[in-house]
Design a protein around this motif. Structure first.
Motif, PDB file in Angstrom:
ATOM      1  N   ALA A 173      18.776   5.405  -4.257  1.00 41.09           N
ATOM      2  CA  ALA A 173      18.059   4.165  -3.947  1.00 41.09           C
ATOM      3  C   ALA A 173      17.903   3.926  -2.448  1.00 41.09           C
ATOM      4  O   ALA A 173      17.060   3.136  -2.034  1.00 41.09           O
ATOM      5  CB  ALA A 173      18.773   2.976  -4.597  1.00 41.09           C
ATOM      6  N   GLY A 174      18.707   4.594  -1.631  1.00 33.97           N
ATOM      7  CA  GLY A 174      18.602   4.431  -0.188  1.00 33.97           C
ATOM      8  C   GLY A 174      17.541   5.316   0.446  1.00 33.97           C
ATOM      9  O   GLY A 174      17.296   5.222   1.660  1.00 33.97           O
ATOM     10  N   ASP A 175      16.892   6.160  -0.332  1.00 34.93           N
ATOM     11  CA  ASP A 175      15.889   7.091   0.182  1.00 34.93           C
ATOM     12  C   ASP A 175      14.578   6.347   0.433  1.00 34.93           C
ATOM     13  O   ASP A 175      14.037   5.686  -0.472  1.00 34.93           O
ATOM     14  CB  ASP A 175      15.678   8.215  -0.834  1.00 34.93           C
ATOM     15  N   LEU A 176      14.040   6.457   1.648  1.00 37.47           N
ATOM     16  CA  LEU A 176      12.821   5.744   2.014  1.00 37.47           C
ATOM     17  C   LEU A 176      11.650   6.112   1.098  1.00 37.47           C
ATOM     18  O   LEU A 176      10.902   5.242   0.639  1.00 37.47           O
ATOM     19  CB  LEU A 176      12.455   6.042   3.470  1.00 37.47           C
ATOM     20  N   ALA A 177      11.491   7.408   0.814  1.00 39.92           N
ATOM     21  CA  ALA A 177      10.369   7.846  -0.020  1.00 39.92           C
ATOM     22  C   ALA A 177      10.510   7.339  -1.453  1.00 39.92           C
ATOM     23  O   ALA A 177       9.508   7.031  -2.107  1.00 39.92           O
ATOM     24  CB  ALA A 177      10.255   9.371   0.002  1.00 39.92           C
ATOM     25  N   VAL A 222       9.389   3.676  -1.230  1.00 40.99           N
ATOM     26  CA  VAL A 222       7.930   3.564  -1.085  1.00 40.99           C
ATOM     27  C   VAL A 222       7.231   3.975  -2.380  1.00 40.99           C
ATOM     28  O   VAL A 222       6.310   3.298  -2.853  1.00 40.99           O
ATOM     29  CB  VAL A 222       7.433   4.426   0.094  1.00 40.99           C
ATOM     30  N   GLY A 223       7.675   5.104  -2.949  1.00 38.55           N
ATOM     31  CA  GLY A 223       7.074   5.587  -4.188  1.00 38.55           C
ATOM     32  C   GLY A 223       7.237   4.594  -5.323  1.00 38.55           C
ATOM     33  O   GLY A 223       6.305   4.358  -6.105  1.00 38.55           O
ATOM     34  N   LEU A 224       8.417   3.982  -5.411  1.00 42.47           N
ATOM     35  CA  LEU A 224       8.658   2.991  -6.462  1.00 42.47           C
ATOM     36  C   LEU A 224       7.763   1.779  -6.258  1.00 42.47           C
ATOM     37  O   LEU A 224       7.200   1.243  -7.223  1.00 42.47           O
ATOM     38  CB  LEU A 224      10.133   2.578  -6.469  1.00 42.47           C
ATOM     39  N   ARG A 264       7.704  -2.774   0.365  1.00 47.12           N
ATOM     40  CA  ARG A 264       8.679  -1.747  -0.033  1.00 47.12           C
ATOM     41  C   ARG A 264       9.980  -2.432  -0.446  1.00 47.12           C
ATOM     42  O   ARG A 264      10.514  -3.249   0.302  1.00 47.12           O
ATOM     43  CB  ARG A 264       8.927  -0.789   1.144  1.00 47.12           C
ATOM     44  N   PRO A 265      10.500  -2.099  -1.625  1.00 47.70           N
ATOM     45  CA  PRO A 265      11.756  -2.734  -2.056  1.00 47.70           C
ATOM     46  C   PRO A 265      12.940  -2.263  -1.216  1.00 47.70           C
ATOM     47  O   PRO A 265      12.951  -1.142  -0.712  1.00 47.70           O
ATOM     48  CB  PRO A 265      11.895  -2.278  -3.511  1.00 47.70           C
ATOM     49  N   TYR A 274       4.813   9.631  -3.614  1.00 48.40           N
ATOM     50  CA  TYR A 274       4.972   9.053  -2.273  1.00 48.40           C
ATOM     51  C   TYR A 274       3.695   9.121  -1.442  1.00 48.40           C
ATOM     52  O   TYR A 274       3.202   8.128  -0.931  1.00 48.40           O
ATOM     53  CB  TYR A 274       6.129   9.763  -1.568  1.00 48.40           C
ATOM     54  N   ASN A 275       3.119  10.309  -1.305  1.00 46.16           N
ATOM     55  CA  ASN A 275       1.902  10.479  -0.514  1.00 46.16           C
ATOM     56  C   ASN A 275       0.690  10.854  -1.366  1.00 46.16           C
ATOM     57  O   ASN A 275      -0.260  11.425  -0.864  1.00 46.16           O
ATOM     58  CB  ASN A 275       2.113  11.558   0.564  1.00 46.16           C
ATOM     59  N   ASN A 276       0.766  10.551  -2.645  1.00 42.10           N
ATOM     60  CA  ASN A 276      -0.316  10.963  -3.553  1.00 42.10           C
ATOM     61  C   ASN A 276      -1.501   9.990  -3.454  1.00 42.10           C
ATOM     62  O   ASN A 276      -1.355   8.802  -3.734  1.00 42.10           O
ATOM     63  CB  ASN A 276       0.196  11.017  -4.996  1.00 42.10           C
TER      64      ASN A 276
END
Length: 205
Positions: A154-158, A161-163, A172-173, A200-202
């Protein structure tokens, strides 16, 4: 050995049946490819080598270490190597400290990478005993190498952002919110994490 394509698909289908936003996203971008790494000491050593440097720089350091220590890079041999030899390979003083911490725990038997606790939190607690390995690195190891199905970094930035994109959130949560939003996705949050990186970047989302 990571989560297989089948396990990812099954996990995402489980969540999609309960979450229309994720179901719609799967239709638009498809299922993600597996992310698989080997279990064991070598993968964690690669993690340390790759911290805060480019992929190309990490590969250069790794190749030099292989030339010095051999392809398997036995932990005993790394511990026996002197500071200047490791420095010449590109390992800073700090990273040498991290690498030695890993090797010492493995050699002493205090860390058994073939028998980590079954409980995910207990396994993370074992891995973060290694200097330079924080919670995120431990979670990535457990997801990509061991294929544990419910790891949720849950600490991952991507991931955050993706969520946010998946759920149509305006902002961004936070880490806490990211953890709470996926609580109902147990025990398949690992598949969801891999899908958030896929999204994430899709541009389709």
């Amino acid at each position: 050995m990571g989560l297989s394509a089948e396990a990812i698909r099954e996990g995402l289908d489980f969540i999609a049946a309960r979450n229309s936003s994720l179901a719609g996203a799967i239709k638009r971008v498809g299922y993600p490819e597996p992310r698989i790494r080997a279990t064991g000491y070598g993968t964690l050593l690669r993690t340390i080598v790759g911290q805060q440097v480019s992929v190309a720089a990490a590969a250069s350091v790794w190749n030099k270490l292989e030339a010095l220590l051999g392809e398997d890079m036995p932990p005993h041999d790394l511990l026996a190597a002197d500071f200047d030899s490791l420095r010449a390979c590109g390992l800073s003083r700090q990273k040498q400290g991290y690498a030695r911490s890993l090797c010492e725990l493995v050699v002493s038997g205090e860390l058994d990478l073939e028998a980590l606790p079954k409980d995910d939190e207990d396994a993370i607690a074992e891995l973060v005993k290694i200097k330079g390995i924080g919670r995120w690195s431990a979670e990535i190891y457990l997801l990509f190498a061991e294929g544990r199905p419910d790891i949720w970094p849950a600490g991952d930035l991507a991931v955050q952002v993706g969520l946010g994109k998946l759920l149509g959130l305006e902002e961004r949560p936070s880490e806490k919110e990211t953890r709470e939003l996926a609580e109902s996705w147990r025990p398949h949050r690992g598949a969801a994490a891999i899908f958030t990186w896929h999204c994430y970047n899709n541009p389709a989302l």
